[in-house]
Structure formats: C-alpha cells, structure tokens
Design a protein around this motif. Sequence first.
Motif, PDB file in Angstrom:
ATOM      1  N   THR A  89     -11.769  74.937  36.264  1.00 36.75           N
ATOM      2  CA  THR A  89     -11.874  75.742  37.485  1.00 36.75           C
ATOM      3  C   THR A  89     -13.138  75.373  38.244  1.00 36.75           C
ATOM      4  OG1 THR A  89     -12.874  77.529  36.199  1.00 36.75           O
ATOM      5  CG2 THR A  89     -10.538  77.728  36.686  1.00 36.75           C
TER       6      THR A  89
ATOM      7  N   SER B  48      -6.061  80.080  40.660  1.00 38.05           N
ATOM      8  CA  SER B  48      -7.321  79.406  40.344  1.00 38.05           C
ATOM      9  C   SER B  48      -7.105  77.933  40.042  1.00 38.05           C
ATOM     10  CB  SER B  48      -8.016  80.108  39.187  1.00 38.05           C
ATOM     11  OG  SER B  48      -7.121  80.268  38.123  1.00 38.05           O
ATOM     12  N   ARG B  73     -11.588  74.763  44.222  1.00 37.42           N
ATOM     13  CA  ARG B  73     -12.444  75.126  43.085  1.00 37.42           C
ATOM     14  C   ARG B  73     -13.897  75.318  43.488  1.00 37.42           C
ATOM     15  NH1 ARG B  73      -9.640  70.655  39.266  1.00 37.42           N
ATOM     16  NH2 ARG B  73      -7.818  71.855  38.673  1.00 37.42           N
ATOM     17  N   ARG B 102     -20.715  73.781  39.212  1.00 34.31           N
ATOM     18  CA  ARG B 102     -20.273  74.162  40.558  1.00 34.31           C
ATOM     19  C   ARG B 102     -21.163  73.553  41.621  1.00 34.31           C
ATOM     20  NH1 ARG B 102     -19.146  78.690  37.409  1.00 34.31           N
ATOM     21  NH2 ARG B 102     -16.915  78.872  37.089  1.00 34.31           N
TER      22      ARG B 102
END
Lengths: 241, 330
Positions: A89, B48, B73, B102
């Motif tokens: 994710t 997701s 994402r 991220r």
Amino acid sequence: MKSIGLIVRRELAAYLRTPAGYIIAGVMLLWQGITFNAYAVGSEPSLSTDVLLRFFEVAGGTTIVSGVLFSMRLLAEERSNGTQTLLFTSPIREGEIVVGKYLASFVFLSVVILLSLYLPALIFVNGKVSYGHIASGYLGLLFLGGSTLAVGMFASSLAKHPFLAVLLAGMFAALLEICWWVARISEGSWASIFEYFSPFYNHFQPFRRGLLQLSDVVFFVTLVYLMLLASTRVLKSQRWQ
Amino acid sequence: MIRVEHVTKYYGNTPAIRDLDFEIQEGECVGFLGLNGAGKTTTLRLLSCLLLPTSGKVTVRGLDVETDPHEIRKFIGFLPDQPPLYPEMNVADYLTFAGRLRKMENSAIQKRLPEVMDTCGLTDVAQQPIHSLSHGYRQRVGIGQAIVHDPDLLILDEPINGLDPVQIVEMREMIRALRGKHTILLSSHILSEIEQTCDRILMLHQGQLAAQGTEAQLAEKLGTGVTIKLSARGERSALQSVLQSVPGVVDVQFQGGTDSLQHVVVRTAEDVREQMAKSIVSADLGLLSLEREATGLEQIFVQLSKGGSQTGAATPGHTSPGNAAAGGEA
C-alpha cells in the motif's frame, strides 16, 4: 533507487536482530571447519591444491544450503506476518521490493561465505596455493550463493509460509542439480542441455579449479535475473487473486 | 473522491462482492457495516489497491486502481485487519520506515513523529520493540503507520478488533480526532462503533450493498418507523380492533399472554403513543404498560441482514427523494 536502499537497510537490520541468521551462519561455519579437517586436509599427506579443491567442494554445498535457508524469510515471511500489506500500500514498485530484499540477503550470505576465508588461509601454514585460485573459488561461491538466493526468492514468492518456502526452494535447487544426473543418463544434445542447467556440477566447477569463464558468469547472472523477474511477476499477479 | 462502479470480485468461483456501486466524497467519514464475510475487507482492499476487481471500475480521485495504483498509494494510509508490523523493530524505527516508504524526507519524519506518537498514545513505548507490545498497542502502532504521512485517504479495517473497552473508547476518540483532516473509511461488525464515529453508513450483506445513508435515513428506508410494545387487560379481538383503528398502525402482533391479558407489539409509521393510549383507555381496556422500543442501528442491521437487498426493494415509498439512502443509484 531510494526505495531499494530503504528495503536493503531494513532487511539487513532484521537479519542482524533476529537469531535465525546467526544460527544458520554458525552451523554452516562449524560444518565447514569440521569437514576442512576431516575431509579436505584428511589424514593422508596431499597436495595443497587438492586440499583447496576439496574445501571448495564442501563450501559449494554449504553455500547452496545456506542460500536456501536464508531465502525462506524473503517474501513468504512478509506474507505470513501480513507485513507485505505495508509494502503493497506504499508507493513502491514490486520490482524494488524484490531487488531490495535480494540484495540484502546477498550481502548477508556473502559475509557468511567470506567468513570461512580463514580455512584456505590455513593451507599456507604447511603449503602453498595461488591467491588467484582462492579468489576464483570464492567468486564461484558468491555466484552459486547468489543464484540459490534468487531461486529461493522465487520459491518464497509462491509460498504462503516460510516453512513451505524453504521446502520449495530446496526442491528447486535440487531439481537444478538433478539436471546433471539426468544429463549422465541422457544421450546426445539432451545430455548437454540438461548438463547446462546444473549450477554446482557444471558452472561452479571451473571456478573451483581456478578457471574464470565468461559462459559461467553469464549463466549465473541470467539465472538470477530470470528468477527475480519471475518473483516480481508473481507479486504483481497477487492483486488478481 | 472515490467512485465504485458496478464492481464484482470473485475469489475463484466464490463471489466476495457483487455489483457494488457507491461514491464517497472528500472529507467524509464512512463506515462499512456487515457481518463476517459480507465483503467489507474485500471492498477496503480494492480501494487500497491491494486487489483488483473481477469486473467494474474503482477510481480514487479519478485515478483507476488498475492502471494507476502507484499514484493512488501516495495519498493512502491503510490499516489492514492484521496490523502490518515487523516484530523485531522498535516503534520509532518502524514508523520512520513507514514514512520513508511513503517518500517522506527524513527531516519531515522527525518533525512528524512526535505528533503521530501523541495522537496514537505511543510516546511511552517509542523505543520498545514491537514484539514486546500488547495487542492494543500494536493496533495503535498500526494506526500510526497509516497516518504518519498524513494521507488524504485513511482506510481502517476493523480498527477496534480485539481491543478492550477502555482501548475502544480511546480508539474512538482517536478516530474522531482524525475526522475532518482526512477522508476516513472504516469497517466494523460492531454497530455502536460505526454509529458513533461515522457520518454515513454503507451496509454490506452477502457482498452486496444492502443500504446506505445516515442512521436516520436507514431507519426511514426500512419503513419500520416506530415499534410500540404494550400490555393491556381485555380480550384479544377487542384490543386488536381498537389498535387497528388508530391511524398510522402498520402491523399488530400478539405475543403470548392469556385470555384476559395481552402483550402486543405494534409497528406504526410514526409515534402515535398518545392516540393509542387514549383509544385503549376509552375502549375500557385496562392499559398496563405502553412504551416505544428503541430502533437503534442494531435492529436495522438485523432486519437488513435478514432481508438482504429485498428489504430495500419492499419499501421504496419510504425513501425520501434526494437522500443518499437510495441504494444502487448513488
């Protein structure tokens, strides 16, 4: 590239923080030490080169076994722990995950392989071998280990549990070696085809004898590339399940 | 923000969700409610980008989950039903790793970490390895990884699963605190949870959207209106005719009792307790008790689950125009 580095660092930290890596490394080094005395050196006087050849023969086997064992925690562990959800994710590509994990396991396995360097060094106490021969043998071990890890990575991408992954990896690695036996009972071109696929019996042997051949390097690099590519495809396909 | 258009997902030959169709606006807090196996987790995993639909289309901010998962994402935070934790890492390292994944810069993470730890109540355990934490703390670390990069879309699958009552209250506070800043989707099979934290409810049953709307809209959609329970002395037939003469009564059910004592459950379109009491008393029947039964989400849930989508179809007249309760049209 940044993401690959990130995965490599986390993986290496995990290897260092969990006991499994140390245990495997310890057992392998112990086994190599014992067999060096009992088998490579032996009780009869023998040529230094023969001692080195016999050492690399044992080291090749332990490298394959270590590679299989190290690969079990690559992808299957993420899947059984549910941690792959974090990776999947995040904005990081499947290929980056596979390469990052592969590099980390390769670094760790390389350290374990190189830790046995003290054994061939012992040969110099009573004899002499060429440094080039030792270097070639170790290069062969790194290629052998690296390709086993890649095969293990593919097995790990298919399995849902680390234990299954290690069984599958062992089976794949064994299948590649069995090719050599199949080659011996086959005839003509079939024999040479089967022989070609055996990493240990066919492509590691020249390295072991101190012979560096481009064709062997190409074989190992291609095997690693194909296995990592296949693992990436398997990861991508999981979204379709 | 999110559009789900006629999405069906099969696992092998088993349909997990069938022809799901809904829309979620930016900034909403939406709860997915359903029994185990209703398709909640599958739906959240589709959103997701963990799974792909067998047919239909899912878009998040106009990006297709099939072709642009990488882009989506970047602004998603996801807590799966099992928090994705590396047991050997300590909490601070783990949250830093999650932030780096991220694409956050190290300096930004160091600035953000105290805030996240504070929101999730993790400050005291920052240096502890995750394997030494209790279930409740692990769940918090799971939320921490989902919010560390301040995502626009936060998806929480069963966030209160396995927590004790005190932790549930804390978790609820935490979700409330996150509302407004993020679009939040959460799933639960615990009704009170969704009732208390979400603006809107999507009720799933056997992979289909059974109903959607606010709690009030769902009640209206069902057409249950009000349920009144009463006990009275008198004969059954006499009481029945009196009750049925009260305007707005939909259904009268006698539940046990004797020849002279009746226990009745009456369903009415609106609250007509006063008229009902008056009628019973003026008919000279001895009214012993009369009370309105709470029509909580729980009851709606049980009825919808029993009836599935047919419940919605049976009461089309009660759907008020323009509200979000019109399943399938949104």
